[in-house]
Design a protein around this motif. Structure first.
Motif, short mmCIF file in Angstrom:
data_model
loop_
_atom_site.label_atom_id
_atom_site.label_comp_id
_atom_site.label_asym_id
_atom_site.label_seq_id
_atom_site.Cartn_x
_atom_site.Cartn_y
_atom_site.Cartn_z
N SER A 376 -4.09 17.80 2.30
CA SER A 376 -3.64 15.61 3.17
C SER A 376 -2.89 15.15 2.34
N ASP A 377 -1.51 14.66 3.06
CA ASP A 377 -0.36 14.11 2.64
C ASP A 377 -0.92 12.63 1.34
N HIS A 378 -1.50 12.61 1.01
CA HIS A 378 -1.93 11.10 0.01
C HIS A 378 -0.61 10.94 -0.72
N SER A 379 -0.15 9.29 -0.92
CA SER A 379 0.72 10.23 -2.37
C SER A 379 0.51 9.67 -3.21
N ARG A 380 -0.94 9.09 -3.77
CA ARG A 380 -1.34 9.02 -4.91
C ARG A 380 -2.23 10.77 -4.92
N PRO A 381 -1.97 11.48 -6.34
CA PRO A 381 -2.30 12.79 -6.17
C PRO A 381 -4.46 12.76 -6.36
N SER A 382 -4.68 12.11 -6.85
CA SER A 382 -5.99 11.90 -6.71
C SER A 382 -6.63 11.56 -5.70
N GLU A 383 -6.21 11.04 -4.95
CA GLU A 383 -6.48 11.00 -3.35
C GLU A 383 -6.42 12.20 -3.37
N ARG A 384 -6.10 13.66 -2.95
CA ARG A 384 -5.80 14.57 -2.11
C ARG A 384 -6.94 15.11 -1.60
N LEU A 385 -7.03 15.37 -0.06
CA LEU A 385 -8.36 16.31 0.49
C LEU A 385 -7.50 17.27 0.67
N LEU A 386 -8.46 18.58 1.12
CA LEU A 386 -8.53 20.27 1.76
C LEU A 386 -9.23 19.38 3.01
N ALA A 387 -8.93 19.68 4.37
CA ALA A 387 -9.71 19.99 4.73
C ALA A 387 -9.85 21.76 5.82
N ALA A 388 -11.27 22.35 6.35
CA ALA A 388 -11.46 23.33 6.27
C ALA A 388 -11.73 23.23 8.29
N GLY A 389 -11.49 23.81 9.21
CA GLY A 389 -12.12 23.52 10.13
C GLY A 389 -12.21 24.98 10.97
N SER A 390 -13.73 24.99 11.44
CA SER A 390 -14.84 26.53 12.04
C SER A 390 -14.74 26.87 12.90
N LYS A 391 -15.05 27.52 13.13
CA LYS A 391 -16.02 28.54 14.59
C LYS A 391 -17.22 28.00 15.09
N ASP A 392 -17.46 27.22 13.90
CA ASP A 392 -18.94 26.83 13.27
C ASP A 392 -19.20 25.31 13.78
N HIS A 393 -17.69 25.49 14.28
CA HIS A 393 -17.69 23.02 15.23
C HIS A 393 -17.81 22.43 14.07
N ARG A 394 -17.61 22.78 13.19
CA ARG A 394 -17.97 21.67 11.64
C ARG A 394 -16.52 21.54 10.56
N ILE A 395 -16.22 20.24 9.79
CA ILE A 395 -14.32 20.27 9.61
C ILE A 395 -14.77 19.45 7.58
N SER A 396 -14.79 20.63 7.52
CA SER A 396 -15.49 20.47 5.94
C SER A 396 -14.39 19.88 5.16
N ILE A 397 -14.08 18.40 3.95
CA ILE A 397 -13.01 17.92 3.49
C ILE A 397 -13.81 17.84 2.07
N TRP A 398 -12.52 18.04 1.46
CA TRP A 398 -13.37 19.06 -0.51
C TRP A 398 -11.95 18.21 -0.99
N SER A 399 -12.38 17.40 -2.83
CA SER A 399 -11.88 16.88 -3.23
C SER A 399 -11.67 18.42 -4.43
N LEU A 400 -10.18 18.94 -4.49
CA LEU A 400 -10.51 19.95 -5.69
C LEU A 400 -9.01 19.82 -6.31
N TYR A 401 -8.71 19.81 -7.19
CA TYR A 401 -8.21 19.97 -8.68
C TYR A 401 -6.93 19.22 -7.94
N ASN A 402 -7.13 17.75 -7.68
CA ASN A 402 -6.53 16.97 -7.78
C ASN A 402 -5.40 15.76 -8.86
N GLN A 403 -5.85 16.67 -9.83
CA GLN A 403 -5.60 15.62 -10.85
C GLN A 403 -4.19 15.76 -11.87
N THR A 404 -4.16 16.97 -11.03
CA THR A 404 -2.87 17.39 -12.13
C THR A 404 -1.24 16.95 -11.41
#
Length: 404
Positions: A376-404
């Motif tokens: 994601s392009d959030h301005s605040r680092p703490s709000e950053r997200l990662l999205a992953a799209g799959s053949k299983d029809h789902r989109i997973s949203i993750w919050s990882l290593y966003n305090q740096t």
């Protein structure tokens, strides 16, 4: 969290020093949880049965009981991988591309665009976790690239119908206002670069299978067509990345090809500057860090290739990282250049530290090939997200290593 036999698990993230004070006459008591004191201020390299150093002794608040011994050991803890923050369901088809738009100020809400194999582009509200709008402009053919221009008011989408659509999304509208036709039937995604206010460059596969065309938008004027030298035998372009060393500087293109090569093109001259054979299979995805002059690419092999660009504009292999399983669909570097993510054919998302390619996490959530990843392009680092799209029809949203 789902686990499967034969799959690798998340590697240890850190080593915590754990100490226990025990009577010398009763060493067996060290197995008792009541006798264990965890010191997690800083990881410290201590051997088993070493006495606790005085400085750590004091910082941990331990008072040495007379006649007792200390046993210290490093406990290398393999932390379980996290669960997604949330999961988006309802695409009804494999997800092939994702793009965030999160920089808008209140009362605007962060959104995520997804393109699917059923030809639909969906606009997800990341506050409600629901689809706000669905765009249908590719005749049911798979959408495999989306990108916003002018904030979130306009959107480009590329589909297997050999068309790039420009959508007007301002003030609640959802109509195609322009389009560009392509003759390419491959899966090479376009690349977009903002050059000035209301002026962009877009790179796309050209009519000839081994060529790349660059247009200026919104005029659709041809800037150049990048043609390999005779006898080069590169095959089709598989992935593209437009970039420039600084705003207003000469633009360049990194392109990955079917023969496993990565090529640096100068757009002003329409000339190949450097060619690097870094894979034995087609380059499926690449990303480039213009600040560090370093890039990364993945293919159908079990290898991630990291390469660099020297001052003479020559590409060189920096290092390679071997994977457990073969096949990388997508790779992307986060905007802060701290971490990168890969989408795997083995259903997994992998996270690496970008500086040294240190493996940080393996996210094992999806039940089919992961086609795409996007930060994601959030301005605040703490709000950053990662999205992953799959053949299983789902989109997973993750919050990882966003305090740096």
């Amino acid at each position: 969290m789902r686990t499967s036999p034969g799959r690798d698990v998340m590697q240890p993230v850190t080593a915590h020093v754990t100490g226990s004070w025990l009577p010398g006459r009763d060493r067996g008591a060290r197995r008792s949880s009541s006798a264990v004191l965890a010191c997690q201020e800083q990881p410290v390299e201590c051997r088993a049965a070493d006495p606790l150093p005085d400085q750590h002794h004091r910082s941990a608040g331990v008072t040495r009981p007379p006649g007792h011994r200390y046993f210290w050991m490093i406990a290398t803890m393999a932390l379980p991988p996290p669960d997604p923050e949330f999961v988006l369901r309802g695409t009804a088809a494999p997800v092939h591309t994702l793009h965030f738009s999160c920089r808008s100020q209140e009362p605007e809400f962060p959104i995520l665009f997804s393109g699917s194999a059923n030809g639909l582009v969906q606009i997800w509200n990341l506050k409600t976790h629901r689809v706000d709008k669905t765009l249908d402009g590719h005749g049911g053919k798979s959408v495999y690239w989306v990108e916003t221009i002018r904030g979130r008011d306009e959107l480009l989408s590329q589909g297997r119908d050999q068309k790039i659509c420009l959508w007007d999304l301002a003030e609640g509208r959802s109509m195609v206002t322009d389009s560009v036709s392509m003759d390419s039937v491959g899966f090479c995604r376009c690349s977009l670069l903002k050059m000035a206010q209301d002026r962009w460059l877009i790179a796309m596969p050209a009519d000839d299978p081994d060529e790349v065309q660059v247009l200026e938008l919104p005029s659709k004027t041809s800037v150049c067509t990048l043609k390999p030298e005779a006898g080069a035998k590169l095959g089709m372009p598989m992935c593209l990345k437009l970039w420039q060393p600084g705003f207003g500087a000469c633009p360049f293109l990194m392109a990955g090809y079917e023969d496993g090569s990565v090529i640096l093109w100068n757009l002003s001259m329409g000339k190949m500057l450097s060619r690097l054979a870094c894979h034995q299979e087609p380059v499926m995805s690449l990303d480039f860090d213009s600040e560090k002059a370093k890039g990364v690419s993945g293919s159908s092999e079990k290898v991630l290739s990291v390469w660099s660009l020297d001052e003479q504009q020559n590409l060189k292999v920096h290092k390679t990282h071997e994977l457990i399983n073969s096949g990388i669909s997508d790779v992307t570097i986060r905007q802060d250049r701290k971490i990168l993510a890969t989408a795997g054919w083995d259903y997994r998302i992998r996270i690496f530290g970008w500086k040294k390619m240190k493996p940080l996490a393996v996210l094992d959530f999806h039940t089919a090939t992961v086609h795409c990843v996007s930060f994601s392009d959030h301005s605040r680092p703490s709000e950053r997200l990662l999205a992953a799209g799959s053949k299983d029809h789902r989109i997973s949203i993750w919050s990882l290593y966003n305090q740096t």
